[in-house]
Design an enzyme around this catalytic site. Structure first.
Site, mmCIF file in Angstrom:
data_model
loop_
_atom_site.group_PDB
_atom_site.id
_atom_site.type_symbol
_atom_site.label_atom_id
_atom_site.label_comp_id
_atom_site.label_asym_id
_atom_site.label_seq_id
_atom_site.Cartn_x
_atom_site.Cartn_y
_atom_site.Cartn_z
ATOM 1 N N HIS A 376 0.802 -1.225 0.000
ATOM 2 C CA HIS A 376 0.000 0.000 0.000
ATOM 3 C C HIS A 376 0.837 1.278 0.000
ATOM 4 O O HIS A 376 0.283 2.347 0.245
ATOM 5 C CB HIS A 376 -0.907 0.036 1.234
ATOM 6 C CG HIS A 376 -2.107 -0.851 1.148
ATOM 7 N ND1 HIS A 376 -3.283 -0.479 0.518
ATOM 8 C CD2 HIS A 376 -2.321 -2.106 1.608
ATOM 9 C CE1 HIS A 376 -4.161 -1.457 0.609
ATOM 10 N NE2 HIS A 376 -3.600 -2.457 1.269
ATOM 11 N N LYS A 567 -7.881 14.012 5.087
ATOM 12 C CA LYS A 567 -7.069 12.808 5.030
ATOM 13 C C LYS A 567 -5.972 12.933 6.072
ATOM 14 O O LYS A 567 -5.810 13.987 6.697
ATOM 15 C CB LYS A 567 -6.469 12.600 3.640
ATOM 16 C CG LYS A 567 -5.693 13.805 3.105
ATOM 17 C CD LYS A 567 -5.227 13.591 1.668
ATOM 18 C CE LYS A 567 -6.351 13.738 0.675
ATOM 19 N NZ LYS A 567 -6.704 12.528 -0.032
ATOM 20 N N ARG A 568 -5.211 11.876 6.265
ATOM 21 C CA ARG A 568 -4.086 11.916 7.194
ATOM 22 C C ARG A 568 -3.170 13.095 6.845
ATOM 23 O O ARG A 568 -2.903 13.365 5.679
ATOM 24 C CB ARG A 568 -3.321 10.597 7.089
ATOM 25 C CG ARG A 568 -2.140 10.447 7.996
ATOM 26 C CD ARG A 568 -1.732 8.964 8.064
ATOM 27 N NE ARG A 568 -1.599 8.373 6.736
ATOM 28 C CZ ARG A 568 -0.424 8.197 6.121
ATOM 29 N NH1 ARG A 568 0.699 8.583 6.694
ATOM 30 N NH2 ARG A 568 -0.377 7.609 4.946
ATOM 31 N N LYS A 573 0.965 14.332 1.148
ATOM 32 C CA LYS A 573 -0.412 14.651 0.771
ATOM 33 C C LYS A 573 -0.608 16.153 0.540
ATOM 34 O O LYS A 573 -1.622 16.586 0.032
ATOM 35 C CB LYS A 573 -1.376 14.124 1.829
ATOM 36 C CG LYS A 573 -1.364 12.584 1.907
ATOM 37 C CD LYS A 573 -2.321 12.058 2.942
ATOM 38 C CE LYS A 573 -2.274 10.546 3.067
ATOM 39 N NZ LYS A 573 -2.852 9.835 1.922
ATOM 40 N N THR A 675 -8.590 6.440 -1.356
ATOM 41 C CA THR A 675 -9.986 6.005 -1.400
ATOM 42 C C THR A 675 -10.921 7.161 -1.083
ATOM 43 O O THR A 675 -12.089 7.141 -1.477
ATOM 44 C CB THR A 675 -10.240 4.847 -0.408
ATOM 45 O OG1 THR A 675 -9.762 5.222 0.892
ATOM 46 C CG2 THR A 675 -9.547 3.580 -0.866
ATOM 47 N N LYS A 679 -14.738 8.250 -2.638
ATOM 48 C CA LYS A 679 -15.950 8.585 -1.882
ATOM 49 C C LYS A 679 -16.514 9.925 -2.336
ATOM 50 O O LYS A 679 -17.725 10.088 -2.509
ATOM 51 C CB LYS A 679 -15.632 8.618 -0.385
ATOM 52 C CG LYS A 679 -15.211 7.294 0.192
ATOM 53 C CD LYS A 679 -14.549 7.455 1.546
ATOM 54 C CE LYS A 679 -13.850 6.172 1.969
ATOM 55 N NZ LYS A 679 -12.921 6.364 3.084
#
Length: 835
Positions: A376, A567-568, A573, A675, A679
């Site tokens: 992952h 998100k984290r 990111k 993911t 969504k």
């Protein structure tokens, strides 16, 4: 717990033959009253929502229970092949809504409670999130279990029952403050303790070698310090098909809870030392591994999960088949969800050889035909390496097995590439050096028959980058399985207004066949349908407005563009790039550059790892910028920004239906899949993003005109690192210069001098691996295009519809079918009927 077997088991069989429970409002209401008044002992003077919630959970669980047993009976009667999904995370969120939806009793429960003067929504709010995960990895595991049950595949999830889940995040003076998330404080009515299946897990001790009576070399692990693994089962219902699979979570317990001799001697702390040491294993999800103690606990957790789970599977096999393991690989497979459970490769070898006396060749044949590995991450630091020293101290017998696996593997490498010593060093499971390390990802690859990435780009980069040597050795072992999300929770449950609109237009078959959403495409050109779609979105945005106002004390104007990144918190990111754009917008407003302005509300949420200093500082920067922007009368409602604390599944169920613009802006080549992007897309948000992870496939599905693309490609990122000069990029961009000047002048930290210097240095560093400066201009331009598109309501609504219509590929139902077709080879097994 010591459980005595019955001398005569026939009465139990009779006791389990109960009449089926009704799914109608009257039956549900009657059972609710019985649990509330008799089991829980509450009456009309009860003013807490907790007891009505618990009564309702038990009422619904009863209806799952009969289907749960019939599913297990069907698997046992068929003696079918089974898959066991090992994951350190299962981010299940709340269970009540999902259970009611999949049972098909939402309306009946609503009516049954209404008849009693109660509201379902108010009661459901009492449930705590089962926060047994950090983010996408754990939520993906939960979605996978949902799809496996819906597809009626015999799959059992294995995880850890952490006493404290991912920490609760509070924001104090802009800083993240971590507080324990004691999600089990009030118990968990959805779980069923199964002490009869308790397993014993070994630590420490030493390996002892001997010869069996027939002369074969054997080994045993002796003088160990053991811990008990007590299982708790949670039902996982499929969508209205009678199947209920299981998630088995392990809790650590001491073998002897209390040392009476120590207590009698007056050594009170020592008398419970063993109990405390054992319980630490399952106390906290992801302990901080910056310290040596933290590293040790992380490895203990990983081995605890792998050993208990494998022993459980082997226990069931021996019960049903004795010591004949000839068909074990035909009947079982293990999917390792990321590198964390990779101890399972060596542990299965140990169990088969040491406890069931198979020779190496037979044990290795079984192991390499049952174990499959999902990677992952593309970040080398996330691939899990543990020091040989720590392994030798904690898992000495396992280390011996790993050394033997490695020796035999390197012999195979040498045969393939004779004399290539450097390649052998690169591929060795043991990384030599001053402090030798066990490369756990390599162990997983060597011991597995399948290795997959989770998006097309990610899988390709694994083959050409991190695992290039292994791909050249075993090209057929590698494959791709693009992630997905379950539309049951992430559309049907969390967005009832859009669910009703879609089902009115195309029927409700999409709930189990998401590709049917393609039939929405023509409706994008229907003005009446677009108007209804817009109304649903506005209602969802109002729910999000209420959430932000309640938790952040910031009022979002409902007709603004809702620009969301949740998100984290991690540098790759690039929440930092997002906040730089916010500062740019603020600067434009202050300079009066507001012609054709589009109101924008920026929502950011996520947790930073407790030991991740720069990520926590980025949270502080976001909150400081928000404080300045939101309090400036010159800005007004043109721009609002909020950081929503304690991001969790339940919050996301409110956020994604109300989002207009979904930020998926990671540095290309760094995000495995994502993911959250799926969504948001499923709920009609339009994506702004780089060509990274599953963004590529999202853009392919929705079309370039319905996706705001910016940024370097993965190949360009790799090339730019060679001569990256962020100073020159900033110098050549007036907008960027003004943003950096606001940061350098401490405009957002006037009374905290020098606070953000490390962030500024990171942006300016030629060694910045995330290339924030390089993508700034492209991001600003893409955001302007998004604003222009939002100004045209009809165009934006059309884009929103087309995004939902194109989301069919991103259901975990599709992902699981691909796993099953290519890796697991399970047969569909319907449950026995409920009578």
């Amino acid at each position: 717990m010591r459980l005595k077997p019955l001398q005569n088991s026939s009465p139990i069989a009779g006791l389990t033959e109960l009449p089926a429970l009704g799914l109608d409002a009257d039956s549900i209401g009657e059972d609710f009253r019985r649990y509330f008044g008799r089991t829980l002992g509450r009456d009309k003077r009860c003013h807490s929502t907790h007891y009505p919630y618990e009564a309702l959970a038990l009422t619904v669980r009863d209806r799952l229970m009969e289907r749960w047993k019939n599913t297990r009976y069907a698997y046992e009667e068929r003696d079918c092949r089974r898959m066991h999904y090992l994951s350190m995370e299962f981010l299940m969120g709340r269970s009540l809504g999902n259970a009611m939806l999949n049972l098909g009793v939402v309306d009946a429960v609503t009516q049954g409670l209404h008849d009693l003067g109660l509201e379902l929504e108010e009661i459901a709010e009492d449930e705590s999130d089962a926060g047994l995960g950090n983010g996408g990895l754990g939520r993906l595991a939960a979605c996978f279990l949902d799809s496996c049950a819906t597809l009626q595949l015999p799959v059992l999830g294995y995880g850890i029952r952490y006493e404290y889940g991912m920490f609760r995040q509070q924001i104090e003076n802009g800083y993240q403050v971590e507080e324990p998330d004691h999600w089990l404080r009030d118990g968990n009515p959805w779980e069923l303790e199964r002490p009869e299946f308790t397993q014993r897990v070994h630590f420490g001790g030493r390996a002892e070698y001997y010869r069996s009576d027939d002369g074969h070399p054997r080994a045993r692990w002796v003088d160990t310090h053991d811990v008990l693994a007590v299982p708790y089962d949670v039902p996982v219902p499929g969508y209205r098909n009678g199947t209920v699979n299981s998630l088995r979570m392990w809790q650590a317990a001491a073998t002897d809870v209390f040392d009476l001799d120590e207590f009698n001697a007056g050594s009170y702390p020592e008398s419970v030392a063993a109990k405390n040491a054992a319980e630490h294993i399952t106390m906290v999800l992801y302990p901080n591994d910056k310290s040596e103690n933290g590293k040790e606990l992380r490895l203990r957790q990983q081995y605890f999960l792998a050993s208990a789970s494998l022993k459980d599977v082997v226990r069931r096999w021996v019960r049903d088949h004795g010591e004949d393991f000839s068909q074990f690989a035909e009947k079982n497979c293990f999917q390792l969800n990321d590198t964390h459970p990779s101890c399972a490769v060596a542990e299965l070898m140990r169990l088969l050889m040491d406890e069931h006396f198979l020779g190496w060749e037979k044990a290795w044949d079984i192991t390499t035909r049952t174990t499959a590995y999902t990677n992952h991450t593309l970040l080398p630091e996330a691939l899990e390496k543990w020091s040989v020293r720590l392994f030798k101290q904690m898992l000495p017998r396992l280390l011996d097995v790993i050394y033997e696996i490695n020796a035999r593997f390197l012999t195979e490498v040498a045969k393939r590439w004779p004399g290539d010593v450097k390649r052998q060093q690169r591929m060795s499971i043991i990384e030599e050096g001053a402090d030798p390390q066990v490369r756990m990802a390599y162990l997983a690859i060597v011991g597995s028959y399948s290795v997959n990435g989770v998006a097309a780009l990610h899988s390709e980069l694994l083959k050409q980058g991190l695992f290039r040597d292994f791909y050249k050795l075993w090209p057929k072992k590698f494959n791709n399985k693009t992630n997905g999300v379950t539309q049951r929770r992430w559309l049907a449950w969390c967005n009832p207004g859009l669910t009703e609109l879609i089902s009115d237009a195309i029927g409700d078959g999409w709930v189990t066949d998401l590709e049917q959403l393609q039939r929405l495409r023509p409706y994008a050109n229907n003005a009446d349908f677009r108007a209804r779609w817009h109304e649903v979105k506005q209602a969802n945005k109002q729910r999000l407005v209420d959430l932000v106002q309640a938790e952040c004390h910031v009022l979002f104007p409902g007709d603004a563009l809702f620009d969301v990144q949740v998100k984290r918190i991690h540098e790759y990111k690039r929440q930092l790039l997002n906040i730089l754009h916010v500062i740019h917008l603020y600067d434009r407003i202050k300079r009066g550059d507001t012609a054709d302005w589009v109101q924008r509300c920026v929502l950011i949420s996520g947790k930073a790892a407790p030991g991740y200093a720069i990520a926590k500082l980025i949270i502080k920067l976001i909150n400081n910028v928000a404080k300045v922007v939101n309090s400036d009368p010159d800005v007004g409602d043109r721009l609002k920004i909020a950081f929503l604390p304690d991001y969790r599944v339940t919050a996301m169920e409110r956020i994604c239906p109300g989002t207009d613009l979904s930020e998926q802006i990671s540095t290309a080549g760094k995000e495995a899949s994502g993911t959250g992007n799926m969504k948001f897309m499923m709920n009609g948000a339009v994506t702004i993003g780089t060509l990274d992870g599953a963004n590529i496939e999202i853009r392919e599905q929705t079309g370039a005109d319905n996706f705001f693309l910016f940024g370097l490609t993965a190949q360009q990122v790799e090339a730019m690192h060679k001569d990256y000069d962020p100073g020159a990029i900033i110098e050549g961009d007036e907008d960027f210069q003004r943003v950096m000047q606001l940061l350098r002048s401490a405009h957002f930290n006037q009374f905290e001098f020098g606070l953000f210097d490390s962030v500024i240095d990171a942006i300016n560093s030629p060694h910045d691996p995330w290339l924030v400066a390089a993508d700034f201009r492209g991001f600003v331009d893409a955001q302007r295009r998004a604003g222009d598109a939002y100004r045209d309501r009809e165009r934006w609504t059309r884009m929103s519809i087309l995004n939902t219509a194109a989301s069919g590929k991103f259901s975990t139902d599709r992902t699981i079918r691909e796993y099953n077709d290519d890796i697991w080879n399970l047969e569909r097994v319907p449950p026995l009927p409920v009578k």
